[in-house]
Write an enzyme that holds these catalytic residues in place. Sequence first.
Site, PDB file in Angstrom:
ATOM      1  N   ASP A 137      22.120 -18.219 104.183  1.00  0.00           N
ATOM      2  CA  ASP A 137      21.174 -17.733 105.189  1.00  0.00           C
ATOM      3  C   ASP A 137      20.268 -16.649 104.595  1.00  0.00           C
ATOM      4  OD1 ASP A 137      22.812 -15.484 105.074  1.00  0.00           O
ATOM      5  OD2 ASP A 137      23.519 -15.649 107.123  1.00  0.00           O
TER       6      ASP A 137
ATOM      7  N   ASP B 104      27.852 -16.300 102.059  1.00  0.00           N
ATOM      8  CA  ASP B 104      27.238 -15.248 102.871  1.00  0.00           C
ATOM      9  C   ASP B 104      27.683 -13.883 102.374  1.00  0.00           C
ATOM     10  OD1 ASP B 104      25.556 -14.299 104.842  1.00  0.00           O
ATOM     11  OD2 ASP B 104      26.964 -14.590 106.481  1.00  0.00           O
TER      12      ASP B 104
ATOM     13  N   ASP C 119      30.277 -16.259 107.030  1.00  0.00           N
ATOM     14  CA  ASP C 119      30.043 -14.923 107.576  1.00  0.00           C
ATOM     15  C   ASP C 119      31.372 -14.244 107.905  1.00  0.00           C
ATOM     16  OD1 ASP C 119      28.145 -12.875 108.760  1.00  0.00           O
ATOM     17  OD2 ASP C 119      29.313 -13.396 110.542  1.00  0.00           O
TER      18      ASP C 119
ATOM     19  N   HIS D 133      23.442 -16.647 111.909  1.00  0.00           N
ATOM     20  CA  HIS D 133      23.872 -16.309 113.268  1.00  0.00           C
ATOM     21  C   HIS D 133      23.269 -17.269 114.302  1.00  0.00           C
ATOM     22  CE1 HIS D 133      25.532 -12.754 111.404  1.00  0.00           C
ATOM     23  NE2 HIS D 133      24.356 -12.560 110.851  1.00  0.00           N
TER      24      HIS D 133
END
Length: 147
Positions: free
Chosen positions: A71, A11, A135, A125
């Site tokens: 992501d 990430d 993250d 998220h």
Amino acid sequence: MSNELIEIYADGACRGNPGPGGWGAWLRSGRHEKELFGGELQTTNNRMELTAVIRALECLKRPSRVRIFTDSQYVQKGISEWIKDWKARGWRTSNREPVKNADLWQRLDALASQHEIEWVWVKGHAGHAGNVRADALANRGVEHVIK
């Protein structure tokens, strides 16, 4: 090629875009795991997303079976779909513009060619444990450079 699967959760994060940014990656294989993070003072979110995957792949000591979770649709679609055309056009987009972040795409392409990789997009998220951990590492990277 190593038969054991290595999972990588990668990430990127940015405070402002551009602005200070961080990248993070969590590598896992069997009962082994490794955390990586870092950052840059002036960068973009997309550069940090790419850097997270690059730094993780640089850690691998031999050709491996890898599953990379990101992501970032920019990373996932870029490496799985768009890169073939970019390379065929000499690192130009369909509009004949230079590909943004071509330096990182070229590095990622070279590293990815050494491994058997499955690219998996996960919603960011959304509580995916590996993505949450990556993250957090990316945000540690941001904190590390702004101190």
